[in-house]
Design a protein around this motif. Sequence first.
Motif, PDB file in Angstrom:
ATOM      1  N   VAL A 178      -6.366  16.117   6.152  1.00 55.24           N
ATOM      2  CA  VAL A 178      -5.765  15.889   4.834  1.00 55.24           C
ATOM      3  C   VAL A 178      -4.261  15.812   5.045  1.00 55.24           C
ATOM      4  CG1 VAL A 178      -5.389  16.794   2.515  1.00 55.24           C
ATOM      5  CG2 VAL A 178      -7.604  17.133   3.647  1.00 55.24           C
ATOM      6  N   CYS A 179      -3.693  14.667   4.713  1.00 54.05           N
ATOM      7  CA  CYS A 179      -2.251  14.486   4.854  1.00 54.05           C
ATOM      8  C   CYS A 179      -1.598  14.695   3.485  1.00 54.05           C
ATOM      9  CB  CYS A 179      -1.939  13.089   5.381  1.00 54.05           C
ATOM     10  SG  CYS A 179      -0.172  12.784   5.615  1.00 54.05           S
ATOM     11  N   VAL A 180      -0.647  15.613   3.429  1.00 54.83           N
ATOM     12  CA  VAL A 180       0.041  15.908   2.169  1.00 54.83           C
ATOM     13  C   VAL A 180       1.517  15.560   2.317  1.00 54.83           C
ATOM     14  CG1 VAL A 180       0.555  17.632   0.412  1.00 54.83           C
ATOM     15  CG2 VAL A 180      -1.568  17.804   1.748  1.00 54.83           C
ATOM     16  N   TYR A 181       1.975  14.631   1.489  1.00 52.60           N
ATOM     17  CA  TYR A 181       3.388  14.269   1.460  1.00 52.60           C
ATOM     18  C   TYR A 181       4.064  15.101   0.372  1.00 52.60           C
ATOM     19  CZ  TYR A 181       1.371  10.088   3.689  1.00 52.60           C
ATOM     20  OH  TYR A 181       0.679   9.223   4.491  1.00 52.60           O
ATOM     21  N   CYS A 182       4.876  16.058   0.750  1.00 56.49           N
ATOM     22  CA  CYS A 182       5.586  16.907  -0.209  1.00 56.49           C
ATOM     23  C   CYS A 182       6.919  16.238  -0.540  1.00 56.49           C
ATOM     24  CB  CYS A 182       5.817  18.289   0.372  1.00 56.49           C
ATOM     25  SG  CYS A 182       4.300  19.182   0.740  1.00 56.49           S
TER      26      CYS A 182
ATOM     27  N   LEU B 164       6.933   5.416  -9.648  1.00 53.87           N
ATOM     28  CA  LEU B 164       6.479   6.457  -8.727  1.00 53.87           C
ATOM     29  C   LEU B 164       4.970   6.668  -8.870  1.00 53.87           C
ATOM     30  CD1 LEU B 164       6.960   8.645  -6.661  1.00 53.87           C
ATOM     31  CD2 LEU B 164       7.714  10.178  -8.514  1.00 53.87           C
ATOM     32  N   SER B 165       4.466   6.612 -10.089  1.00 55.54           N
ATOM     33  CA  SER B 165       3.022   6.765 -10.316  1.00 55.54           C
ATOM     34  C   SER B 165       2.239   5.683  -9.592  1.00 55.54           C
ATOM     35  CB  SER B 165       2.706   6.711 -11.817  1.00 55.54           C
ATOM     36  OG  SER B 165       3.262   7.810 -12.493  1.00 55.54           O
ATOM     37  N   LYS B 166       2.743   4.466  -9.624  1.00 53.69           N
ATOM     38  CA  LYS B 166       2.078   3.354  -8.938  1.00 53.69           C
ATOM     39  C   LYS B 166       2.045   3.588  -7.428  1.00 53.69           C
ATOM     40  CE  LYS B 166       3.353  -0.122 -12.403  1.00 53.69           C
ATOM     41  NZ  LYS B 166       4.157  -1.345 -12.663  1.00 53.69           N
ATOM     42  N   LYS B 167       3.147   4.085  -6.893  1.00 56.66           N
ATOM     43  CA  LYS B 167       3.208   4.353  -5.460  1.00 56.66           C
ATOM     44  C   LYS B 167       2.224   5.462  -5.076  1.00 56.66           C
ATOM     45  CE  LYS B 167       8.071   3.000  -5.256  1.00 56.66           C
ATOM     46  NZ  LYS B 167       9.476   3.476  -5.200  1.00 56.66           N
ATOM     47  N   ILE B 168       2.157   6.502  -5.903  1.00 56.67           N
ATOM     48  CA  ILE B 168       1.241   7.607  -5.620  1.00 56.67           C
ATOM     49  C   ILE B 168      -0.201   7.133  -5.652  1.00 56.67           C
ATOM     50  CG2 ILE B 168       0.358   9.811  -6.498  1.00 56.67           C
ATOM     51  CD1 ILE B 168       3.217  10.408  -7.470  1.00 56.67           C
ATOM     52  N   SER B 169      -0.543   6.327  -6.647  1.00 57.66           N
ATOM     53  CA  SER B 169      -1.906   5.803  -6.749  1.00 57.66           C
ATOM     54  C   SER B 169      -2.261   4.952  -5.536  1.00 57.66           C
ATOM     55  CB  SER B 169      -2.056   4.971  -8.030  1.00 57.66           C
ATOM     56  OG  SER B 169      -1.877   5.776  -9.180  1.00 57.66           O
TER      57      SER B 169
ATOM     58  N   ASN C  27      -7.926   5.153   4.548  1.00 52.03           N
ATOM     59  CA  ASN C  27      -7.914   4.794   5.967  1.00 52.03           C
ATOM     60  C   ASN C  27      -7.354   5.938   6.816  1.00 52.03           C
ATOM     61  OD1 ASN C  27      -8.957   2.127   5.725  1.00 52.03           O
ATOM     62  ND2 ASN C  27      -6.948   1.434   5.003  1.00 52.03           N
ATOM     63  N   PHE C  28      -8.086   6.282   7.860  1.00 50.68           N
ATOM     64  CA  PHE C  28      -7.705   7.275   8.868  1.00 50.68           C
ATOM     65  C   PHE C  28      -7.788   8.721   8.371  1.00 50.68           C
ATOM     66  CE2 PHE C  28      -5.524   3.343  10.114  1.00 50.68           C
ATOM     67  CZ  PHE C  28      -6.057   3.166  11.380  1.00 50.68           C
ATOM     68  N   PHE C  29      -7.208   9.010   7.208  1.00 46.57           N
ATOM     69  CA  PHE C  29      -7.328  10.367   6.652  1.00 46.57           C
ATOM     70  C   PHE C  29      -7.009  10.348   5.151  1.00 46.57           C
ATOM     71  CE2 PHE C  29      -3.420  10.204   9.398  1.00 46.57           C
ATOM     72  CZ  PHE C  29      -2.493   9.946   8.407  1.00 46.57           C
ATOM     73  N   THR C  30      -7.452  11.413   4.507  1.00 47.48           N
ATOM     74  CA  THR C  30      -7.170  11.581   3.074  1.00 47.48           C
ATOM     75  C   THR C  30      -5.681  11.831   2.875  1.00 47.48           C
ATOM     76  OG1 THR C  30      -9.354  12.535   2.718  1.00 47.48           O
ATOM     77  CG2 THR C  30      -7.691  13.001   1.046  1.00 47.48           C
ATOM     78  N   LYS C  31      -5.139  11.311   1.768  1.00 48.08           N
ATOM     79  CA  LYS C  31      -3.709  11.460   1.508  1.00 48.08           C
ATOM     80  C   LYS C  31      -3.466  12.001   0.100  1.00 48.08           C
ATOM     81  CE  LYS C  31      -3.243   7.290   4.290  1.00 48.08           C
ATOM     82  NZ  LYS C  31      -4.723   7.116   4.358  1.00 48.08           N
ATOM     83  N   HIS C  32      -2.573  12.969   0.011  1.00 44.77           N
ATOM     84  CA  HIS C  32      -2.150  13.523  -1.275  1.00 44.77           C
ATOM     85  C   HIS C  32      -0.630  13.479  -1.345  1.00 44.77           C
ATOM     86  CE1 HIS C  32      -6.133  14.784  -2.198  1.00 44.77           C
ATOM     87  NE2 HIS C  32      -6.173  15.787  -1.338  1.00 44.77           N
ATOM     88  N   VAL C  33      -0.106  13.226  -2.542  1.00 46.36           N
ATOM     89  CA  VAL C  33       1.336  13.304  -2.769  1.00 46.36           C
ATOM     90  C   VAL C  33       1.596  14.507  -3.661  1.00 46.36           C
ATOM     91  CG1 VAL C  33       3.401  12.160  -3.641  1.00 46.36           C
ATOM     92  CG2 VAL C  33       1.579  10.801  -2.560  1.00 46.36           C
TER      93      VAL C  33
ATOM     94  N   GLU D 140       7.484   4.516   3.555  1.00 47.58           N
ATOM     95  CA  GLU D 140       7.661   4.295   4.992  1.00 47.58           C
ATOM     96  C   GLU D 140       6.617   5.073   5.798  1.00 47.58           C
ATOM     97  OE1 GLU D 140      10.836   6.408   7.545  1.00 47.58           O
ATOM     98  OE2 GLU D 140      11.753   4.479   7.024  1.00 47.58           O
ATOM     99  N   LEU D 141       6.400   6.325   5.418  1.00 46.55           N
ATOM    100  CA  LEU D 141       5.411   7.151   6.104  1.00 46.55           C
ATOM    101  C   LEU D 141       3.994   6.623   5.911  1.00 46.55           C
ATOM    102  CD1 LEU D 141       6.494  10.874   5.701  1.00 46.55           C
ATOM    103  CD2 LEU D 141       5.734   9.763   7.795  1.00 46.55           C
ATOM    104  N   TRP D 142       3.705   6.217   4.694  1.00 51.74           N
ATOM    105  CA  TRP D 142       2.372   5.686   4.390  1.00 51.74           C
ATOM    106  C   TRP D 142       2.071   4.458   5.261  1.00 51.74           C
ATOM    107  CZ3 TRP D 142       1.498   1.130   1.097  1.00 51.74           C
ATOM    108  CH2 TRP D 142       0.130   0.836   0.956  1.00 51.74           C
ATOM    109  N   LYS D 143       3.069   3.617   5.440  1.00 48.99           N
ATOM    110  CA  LYS D 143       2.882   2.422   6.261  1.00 48.99           C
ATOM    111  C   LYS D 143       2.674   2.760   7.736  1.00 48.99           C
ATOM    112  CE  LYS D 143       5.439  -0.775   3.259  1.00 48.99           C
ATOM    113  NZ  LYS D 143       6.638  -1.660   3.130  1.00 48.99           N
ATOM    114  N   LYS D 144       3.046   3.962   8.124  1.00 55.61           N
ATOM    115  CA  LYS D 144       2.896   4.390   9.514  1.00 55.61           C
ATOM    116  C   LYS D 144       1.606   5.180   9.742  1.00 55.61           C
ATOM    117  CE  LYS D 144       7.869   4.584  10.527  1.00 55.61           C
ATOM    118  NZ  LYS D 144       9.011   5.454  10.919  1.00 55.61           N
TER     119      LYS D 144
END
Length: 247
Positions: free
Chosen positions: A76-80, A100-105, A112-118, A48-52
């Motif tokens: 850098v956006c980090v989703y904890c 979950l691995s597929k979602k993280i990848s 887009n917009f910023f780097t993302k890490h899970v 949900e957050l990723w889509k936003k």
Amino acid sequence: MREFIEELFAKDNKIEFQYEDYEISFYAGRFKSYYLIFYIRTQEELIELWKKTSSIFKTIKQNEDIYNNNMDKNIVCVYCLNVSKEEYYETGKTGTISGLSKKISLIEEDLNFFTKHVFLYTDKMNDIANEYVGKFDALCDAYLTAENFEQYKNGIEESSIYDFLMNLFIKFPFLKIGEYMHRKQERQEYRAATSFVNEKIEKDKIDLGKMREIMDSVEQTYNIGTDDAIFKWIDNLDLEADEEELK
């Protein structure tokens, strides 16, 4: 986990920002970098957050109190994400790719917009984080050891805290593992070579008096008075041994 992560940053670098009702930390880092951190508990919330993403970035840009041009492409956006032990270790199994691995990848490959890490963590990792709030150096000193590294290579499930630290260094790039390892090496006590030799002599119960008698006899018999002469004598011994073996 939030308290632990926030203590990794300088308090003066905190940026007051809120997006909807999510639990968030926002900090300025070194070299005009920024860390936007979300603390979430479900995979559904992660997607949900990723889509936003575009909405989040737009909200930042429209906030005149915090936005500056350096934030473009430097966030850098980090989703904890707090996950179960089973979910956590399923992502690391070879030969299979978990949901979950597929979602993280999917999320981390989106630039887009910023780097993302899970950043995944289990309840056990959360407990250790709560124990070491504001004491990251102490945590590294306690767990970044050669013994834990060897155990980690043999299986991450038995080295959950070491694995937790490794993921922290990966997902939060401003943390430099080399700095902690170097500092640890500097604190090690160095021993003189003679101490190792004396330790070996004592362990093997070598009779130094007898050894000196043998060396004195060798020097007198073969007229050995210099290092070069000693090495030449050793070479001759090897040559004689080879010739005897060929007979």
